[in-house]
Motif scaffolding. Sequence first.
Motif, PDB file in Angstrom:
ATOM      1  N   TYR A  51      58.992  85.411  76.134  1.00 10.89           N
ATOM      2  CA  TYR A  51      59.054  85.174  74.698  1.00 10.89           C
ATOM      3  C   TYR A  51      58.326  83.887  74.290  1.00 10.89           C
ATOM      4  O   TYR A  51      58.284  83.543  73.118  1.00 10.89           O
ATOM      5  CB  TYR A  51      60.499  85.127  74.210  1.00 10.89           C
ATOM      6  CG  TYR A  51      61.385  84.121  74.912  1.00 10.89           C
ATOM      7  CD1 TYR A  51      61.306  82.757  74.612  1.00 10.89           C
ATOM      8  CD2 TYR A  51      62.308  84.525  75.861  1.00 10.89           C
ATOM      9  CE1 TYR A  51      62.110  81.836  75.252  1.00 10.89           C
ATOM     10  CE2 TYR A  51      63.122  83.612  76.502  1.00 10.89           C
ATOM     11  CZ  TYR A  51      63.022  82.267  76.192  1.00 10.89           C
ATOM     12  OH  TYR A  51      63.823  81.353  76.829  1.00 10.89           O
ATOM     13  N   ASP A  52      57.771  83.161  75.250  1.00 11.96           N
ATOM     14  CA  ASP A  52      57.057  81.924  74.937  1.00 11.96           C
ATOM     15  C   ASP A  52      55.760  82.211  74.189  1.00 11.96           C
ATOM     16  O   ASP A  52      55.022  83.140  74.532  1.00 11.96           O
ATOM     17  CB  ASP A  52      56.722  81.149  76.213  1.00 11.96           C
ATOM     18  CG  ASP A  52      57.927  80.459  76.816  1.00 11.96           C
ATOM     19  OD1 ASP A  52      58.849  80.122  76.052  1.00 11.96           O
ATOM     20  OD2 ASP A  52      57.939  80.250  78.042  1.00 11.96           O
ATOM     21  N   ILE A  53      55.499  81.398  73.193  1.00  8.18           N
ATOM     22  CA  ILE A  53      54.206  81.388  72.508  1.00  8.18           C
ATOM     23  C   ILE A  53      53.632  79.994  72.679  1.00  8.18           C
ATOM     24  O   ILE A  53      54.165  79.031  72.116  1.00  8.18           O
ATOM     25  CB  ILE A  53      54.334  81.746  71.018  1.00  8.18           C
ATOM     26  CG1 ILE A  53      54.942  83.134  70.846  1.00  8.18           C
ATOM     27  CG2 ILE A  53      52.971  81.683  70.332  1.00  8.18           C
ATOM     28  CD1 ILE A  53      55.201  83.512  69.396  1.00  8.18           C
ATOM     29  N   SER A  54      52.599  79.886  73.477  1.00  3.31           N
ATOM     30  CA  SER A  54      52.001  78.584  73.775  1.00  3.31           C
ATOM     31  C   SER A  54      50.730  78.424  72.952  1.00  3.31           C
ATOM     32  O   SER A  54      49.714  79.056  73.226  1.00  3.31           O
ATOM     33  CB  SER A  54      51.671  78.472  75.266  1.00  3.31           C
ATOM     34  OG  SER A  54      52.845  78.631  76.051  1.00  3.31           O
ATOM     35  N   GLN A  55      50.795  77.575  71.928  1.00  2.00           N
ATOM     36  CA  GLN A  55      49.622  77.378  71.091  1.00  2.00           C
ATOM     37  C   GLN A  55      49.181  75.918  71.067  1.00  2.00           C
ATOM     38  O   GLN A  55      48.194  75.577  70.429  1.00  2.00           O
ATOM     39  CB  GLN A  55      49.905  77.823  69.667  1.00  2.00           C
ATOM     40  CG  GLN A  55      50.964  77.010  68.929  1.00  2.00           C
ATOM     41  CD  GLN A  55      51.163  77.491  67.512  1.00  2.00           C
ATOM     42  OE1 GLN A  55      50.812  78.619  67.173  1.00  2.00           O
ATOM     43  NE2 GLN A  55      51.707  76.640  66.668  1.00  2.00           N
ATOM     44  N   ALA A  56      49.921  75.046  71.760  1.00  5.86           N
ATOM     45  CA  ALA A  56      49.575  73.635  71.818  1.00  5.86           C
ATOM     46  C   ALA A  56      49.419  73.245  73.279  1.00  5.86           C
ATOM     47  O   ALA A  56      50.390  73.246  74.037  1.00  5.86           O
ATOM     48  CB  ALA A  56      50.663  72.798  71.157  1.00  5.86           C
ATOM     49  N   ILE A  57      48.189  72.947  73.694  1.00  5.11           N
ATOM     50  CA  ILE A  57      47.902  72.648  75.097  1.00  5.11           C
ATOM     51  C   ILE A  57      47.004  71.420  75.173  1.00  5.11           C
ATOM     52  O   ILE A  57      46.054  71.287  74.403  1.00  5.11           O
ATOM     53  CB  ILE A  57      47.210  73.838  75.794  1.00  5.11           C
ATOM     54  CG1 ILE A  57      48.061  75.109  75.673  1.00  5.11           C
ATOM     55  CG2 ILE A  57      46.944  73.528  77.261  1.00  5.11           C
ATOM     56  CD1 ILE A  57      47.386  76.347  76.245  1.00  5.11           C
ATOM     57  N   ALA A  58      47.313  70.526  76.111  1.00 10.13           N
ATOM     58  CA  ALA A  58      46.484  69.341  76.324  1.00 10.13           C
ATOM     59  C   ALA A  58      46.520  68.974  77.799  1.00 10.13           C
ATOM     60  O   ALA A  58      47.493  69.269  78.509  1.00 10.13           O
ATOM     61  CB  ALA A  58      46.962  68.172  75.465  1.00 10.13           C
ATOM     62  N   ALA A  59      45.461  68.310  78.269  1.00 14.78           N
ATOM     63  CA  ALA A  59      45.365  67.897  79.666  1.00 14.78           C
ATOM     64  C   ALA A  59      44.803  66.479  79.725  1.00 14.78           C
ATOM     65  O   ALA A  59      44.017  66.071  78.864  1.00 14.78           O
ATOM     66  CB  ALA A  59      44.471  68.858  80.453  1.00 14.78           C
ATOM     67  N   ASN A  60      45.228  65.732  80.759  1.00 14.57           N
ATOM     68  CA  ASN A  60      44.754  64.351  80.889  1.00 14.57           C
ATOM     69  C   ASN A  60      44.155  64.038  82.242  1.00 14.57           C
ATOM     70  O   ASN A  60      43.958  62.863  82.585  1.00 14.57           O
ATOM     71  CB  ASN A  60      45.906  63.381  80.602  1.00 14.57           C
ATOM     72  CG  ASN A  60      47.038  63.479  81.631  1.00 14.57           C
ATOM     73  OD1 ASN A  60      46.994  64.296  82.556  1.00 14.57           O
ATOM     74  ND2 ASN A  60      48.048  62.637  81.471  1.00 14.57           N
ATOM     75  N   GLY A  61      43.848  65.064  83.041  1.00 16.38           N
ATOM     76  CA  GLY A  61      43.293  64.842  84.366  1.00 16.38           C
ATOM     77  C   GLY A  61      44.347  64.804  85.453  1.00 16.38           C
ATOM     78  O   GLY A  61      44.029  64.966  86.635  1.00 16.38           O
ATOM     79  N   GLN A  62      45.596  64.565  85.073  1.00 16.04           N
ATOM     80  CA  GLN A  62      46.696  64.569  86.035  1.00 16.04           C
ATOM     81  C   GLN A  62      47.557  65.814  85.884  1.00 16.04           C
ATOM     82  O   GLN A  62      47.889  66.462  86.877  1.00 16.04           O
ATOM     83  CB  GLN A  62      47.569  63.324  85.833  1.00 16.04           C
ATOM     84  CG  GLN A  62      46.839  62.007  85.980  1.00 16.04           C
ATOM     85  CD  GLN A  62      47.748  60.823  85.725  1.00 16.04           C
ATOM     86  OE1 GLN A  62      48.767  60.632  86.408  1.00 16.04           O
ATOM     87  NE2 GLN A  62      47.411  60.003  84.739  1.00 16.04           N
ATOM     88  N   VAL A  63      47.905  66.126  84.650  1.00 16.87           N
ATOM     89  CA  VAL A  63      48.736  67.295  84.385  1.00 16.87           C
ATOM     90  C   VAL A  63      48.223  68.011  83.142  1.00 16.87           C
ATOM     91  O   VAL A  63      47.456  67.453  82.346  1.00 16.87           O
ATOM     92  CB  VAL A  63      50.222  66.915  84.171  1.00 16.87           C
ATOM     93  CG1 VAL A  63      50.813  66.308  85.427  1.00 16.87           C
ATOM     94  CG2 VAL A  63      50.372  65.971  82.979  1.00 16.87           C
ATOM     95  N   VAL A  64      48.657  69.254  82.986  1.00 18.19           N
ATOM     96  CA  VAL A  64      48.438  70.033  81.771  1.00 18.19           C
ATOM     97  C   VAL A  64      49.787  70.232  81.123  1.00 18.19           C
ATOM     98  O   VAL A  64      50.772  70.548  81.809  1.00 18.19           O
ATOM     99  CB  VAL A  64      47.806  71.403  82.082  1.00 18.19           C
ATOM    100  CG1 VAL A  64      47.495  72.145  80.788  1.00 18.19           C
ATOM    101  CG2 VAL A  64      46.561  71.247  82.921  1.00 18.19           C
ATOM    102  N   VAL A  65      49.862  70.059  79.816  1.00 15.83           N
ATOM    103  CA  VAL A  65      51.103  70.242  79.096  1.00 15.83           C
ATOM    104  C   VAL A  65      50.894  71.287  78.006  1.00 15.83           C
ATOM    105  O   VAL A  65      49.924  71.226  77.255  1.00 15.83           O
ATOM    106  CB  VAL A  65      51.601  68.934  78.454  1.00 15.83           C
ATOM    107  CG1 VAL A  65      52.867  69.181  77.641  1.00 15.83           C
ATOM    108  CG2 VAL A  65      51.856  67.885  79.523  1.00 15.83           C
ATOM    109  N   ALA A  66      51.796  72.245  77.940  1.00 17.65           N
ATOM    110  CA  ALA A  66      51.782  73.259  76.886  1.00 17.65           C
ATOM    111  C   ALA A  66      53.096  73.189  76.128  1.00 17.65           C
ATOM    112  O   ALA A  66      54.171  73.126  76.730  1.00 17.65           O
ATOM    113  CB  ALA A  66      51.595  74.656  77.476  1.00 17.65           C
TER     114      ALA A  66
END
Length: 327
Positions: A51-66
């Motif tokens: 049921y997850d809707i992932s529309q916000a994603i960012a990465a910094n070279g160490q991790v990815v966050v959604a």
Amino acid sequence: MKHANNGCGRRPSPTMAAAAAVLAAAMLAGCSQGPDMSGIAAERERSVRRYDISQAIAANGQVVVAGTQSGAALVSADRGATWRRQALGQASLVDIAACGEQGFVAIDHYHKVWFADAQGAGWQSVPLESPRTPIAVACDAQGGWWVAGTNATIAGSADRGQTWQVSELGGDVQVTTIQFVGKRGIALGEFGLTAFSDDGGKTWSKGAKIPGDFYPYAALFRDASEGWVAGIAGQMLHTADGGKTWQKQANAAQASLNRLFMHDGVPHAVGNGGTIARLDGETWRVVPYSDPLPVFFGGGASLPGQKAVVVGGPGGVLRAVGTANNK
């Protein structure tokens, strides 16, 4: 007289019905099974749920966050292979930005700003009074937070949300994108609104409108001069003079593009119909990938140093897609 075996689900012989009524009821109660909850339990154990809707994603070279609309932050430290989940409670994350060593910042439809460290851990929130409905978030070079949204409002904080500087551009207009390139702040909104800051966000002034009452879905500036903006029905525009003038670009993907980002030094985008696109000359072209998904991609980010991007959408779609052999 032989009688039927009174196992679970078997009825007693009619001739013994009166005598066996109580026994049958007791056995039925003992043998009946409730609804199978194993599927629900298994779903709750998953990091990424259907049921997850992932529309916000960012990465910094160490991790990815959604960030999900269902109130969770999903973090991957292995380029999207596995994810860990942190529930945030009543929250709906609509945009997220990587702020270098300062960590991550995200905006919540429920009037909050969330932030975490550079590992995507330790999420906390602060209230957000203005803009009333946040739409886009960005960081400046010093790690300051910037939130844009309804009523042509831009709010900035240099102290992690303890105090806010609010700029109102005037009008019932949504500011849908915001970005900082050095001290240059660039914000775009509906009806072709453009606004710029040359002093790190201390002051903002309106610029020339984008023609045609343009509604920006997403924007990306390579530097203070060159940028791209995506709009309704797959419209794509390019500027080489900092937003003073705009030129149309062809969109061979023929899909609306919802997020723009740099990947391998080239502008990329994700959009409707499972589209991943890249700029090739003056044309946006589809990036083919295996097992394409016919869903809208609301989020996308480059995996720095990797030949892959992470894309997200509805139905628990959150995956890394290789780009090395697709040029």
